[in-house]
Design a protein around this motif. Structure first.
Motif, PDB file in Angstrom:
ATOM      1  N   THR A  35      66.457 -31.704 -14.624  1.00 36.75           N
ATOM      2  CA  THR A  35      67.593 -31.313 -13.795  1.00 36.75           C
ATOM      3  C   THR A  35      68.347 -32.580 -13.427  1.00 36.75           C
ATOM      4  OG1 THR A  35      66.422 -29.403 -12.913  1.00 36.75           O
ATOM      5  CG2 THR A  35      68.298 -30.208 -11.648  1.00 36.75           C
ATOM      6  N   MET A  51      70.542 -29.795 -27.326  1.00 33.75           N
ATOM      7  CA  MET A  51      70.354 -29.729 -25.876  1.00 33.75           C
ATOM      8  C   MET A  51      70.639 -28.299 -25.432  1.00 33.75           C
ATOM      9  SD  MET A  51      72.476 -32.390 -23.479  1.00 33.75           S
ATOM     10  CE  MET A  51      72.012 -33.895 -24.311  1.00 33.75           C
ATOM     11  N   THR A  52      69.676 -27.684 -24.770  1.00 34.61           N
ATOM     12  CA  THR A  52      69.892 -26.337 -24.237  1.00 34.61           C
ATOM     13  C   THR A  52      70.144 -26.476 -22.747  1.00 34.61           C
ATOM     14  OG1 THR A  52      68.511 -25.388 -25.963  1.00 34.61           O
ATOM     15  CG2 THR A  52      68.872 -24.042 -24.021  1.00 34.61           C
ATOM     16  N   VAL A  53      71.258 -25.932 -22.295  1.00 35.28           N
ATOM     17  CA  VAL A  53      71.804 -26.286 -20.978  1.00 35.28           C
ATOM     18  C   VAL A  53      72.113 -25.041 -20.160  1.00 35.28           C
ATOM     19  CG1 VAL A  53      73.739 -27.454 -19.823  1.00 35.28           C
ATOM     20  CG2 VAL A  53      72.853 -28.355 -21.976  1.00 35.28           C
ATOM     21  N   LYS A  54      71.787 -25.104 -18.874  1.00 36.77           N
ATOM     22  CA  LYS A  54      72.257 -24.090 -17.929  1.00 36.77           C
ATOM     23  C   LYS A  54      73.179 -24.799 -16.946  1.00 36.77           C
ATOM     24  CE  LYS A  54      69.586 -21.536 -14.943  1.00 36.77           C
ATOM     25  NZ  LYS A  54      70.346 -21.146 -13.726  1.00 36.77           N
ATOM     26  N   LEU A  55      74.463 -24.438 -17.029  1.00 31.01           N
ATOM     27  CA  LEU A  55      75.472 -25.101 -16.193  1.00 31.01           C
ATOM     28  C   LEU A  55      75.484 -24.493 -14.802  1.00 31.01           C
ATOM     29  CD1 LEU A  55      78.229 -25.443 -18.906  1.00 31.01           C
ATOM     30  CD2 LEU A  55      77.009 -27.298 -17.766  1.00 31.01           C
ATOM     31  N   TRP A  61      71.498 -19.783 -20.634  1.00 28.18           N
ATOM     32  CA  TRP A  61      71.328 -21.088 -21.250  1.00 28.18           C
ATOM     33  C   TRP A  61      72.124 -21.098 -22.547  1.00 28.18           C
ATOM     34  CZ3 TRP A  61      67.963 -24.977 -19.340  1.00 28.18           C
ATOM     35  CH2 TRP A  61      67.182 -24.582 -18.232  1.00 28.18           C
ATOM     36  N   THR A  63      72.895 -23.554 -26.165  1.00 29.85           N
ATOM     37  CA  THR A  63      72.426 -24.723 -26.912  1.00 29.85           C
ATOM     38  C   THR A  63      73.603 -25.452 -27.550  1.00 29.85           C
ATOM     39  OG1 THR A  63      70.306 -23.664 -27.326  1.00 29.85           O
ATOM     40  CG2 THR A  63      70.866 -25.525 -28.731  1.00 29.85           C
ATOM     41  N   PHE A  78      72.745 -29.616 -13.096  1.00 27.58           N
ATOM     42  CA  PHE A  78      72.604 -28.758 -14.277  1.00 27.58           C
ATOM     43  C   PHE A  78      71.235 -28.988 -14.902  1.00 27.58           C
ATOM     44  CE2 PHE A  78      73.478 -31.902 -17.733  1.00 27.58           C
ATOM     45  CZ  PHE A  78      73.969 -32.956 -16.974  1.00 27.58           C
ATOM     46  N   HIS A  79      70.769 -27.963 -15.603  1.00 27.03           N
ATOM     47  CA  HIS A  79      69.425 -27.978 -16.164  1.00 27.03           C
ATOM     48  C   HIS A  79      69.503 -28.156 -17.668  1.00 27.03           C
ATOM     49  CE1 HIS A  79      68.106 -26.620 -12.259  1.00 27.03           C
ATOM     50  NE2 HIS A  79      69.024 -25.675 -12.321  1.00 27.03           N
ATOM     51  N   VAL A  80      68.604 -28.959 -18.201  1.00 27.33           N
ATOM     52  CA  VAL A  80      68.607 -29.276 -19.628  1.00 27.33           C
ATOM     53  C   VAL A  80      67.194 -29.106 -20.184  1.00 27.33           C
ATOM     54  CG1 VAL A  80      68.946 -31.127 -21.324  1.00 27.33           C
ATOM     55  CG2 VAL A  80      70.477 -30.954 -19.365  1.00 27.33           C
TER      56      VAL A  80
END
Lengths: 93, 93
Positions: A35, A51-55, A61, A63, A78-80
């Motif tokens: 995070t 990179m898989t991301v939750k903004l 999520w 990618t 943001f989460h990666v």
């Protein structure tokens, strides 16, 4: 000046620099889940890997692959997730 | 593992990594003129900034911009001029 930084006990390392008045960094993440908190808004571009991301404010999520980019507002987090070593460019906007 | 390296008295710094069995590094060069020697063949991709390059056996210099790449044979050397801080990806082939 080139500033080397380490995050998450050395799982992520970056080199910060200024190019033509723009602040940026390139870095590499080892496989893991992270995070990141932003101070200023930034644009992340995948350079190698994925990179898989939750903004912030998103439920899903997504990618991103080399050449793809996404923007994150300032004062947010943001989460990666990264499955293999992944290199990125971060431009501070 | 992420290996931070410095070259030319810290004018160039890089982070070496392995991604999916491929060795690579990302790095940043401060403005200057450098001669790099290769052990293995490599492909250099400009990530940010610009790089003016004279490849082995070439007479002319050519300038590469973000997204551009060039390959260098192993056991060779190439010359690079950089006018502003420039980030690159190096893939070992």
């Amino acid at each position: 000046m080139l500033n080397v930084n380490e995050y998450f006990e050395g799982q992520v390392k970056s080199i910060g620099f200024e190019s033509g008045g723009e602040r940026a960094s390139v870095g590499v993440m080892l496989p893991g889940e992270y995070t990141f908190a932003t101070a200023a808004p930034e644009r992340m571009t995948v350079v190698k890997g994925a990179m898989t991301v939750k903004l912030p404010g998103h439920i899903d999520w997504e990618t991103y692959y080399p050449g793809d980019d996404f923007e994150v507002p300032g004062d947010a987090s943001f989460h990666v997730k990264v499955e293999k070593e992944t290199a990125y460019l971060c431009d501070y906007l």
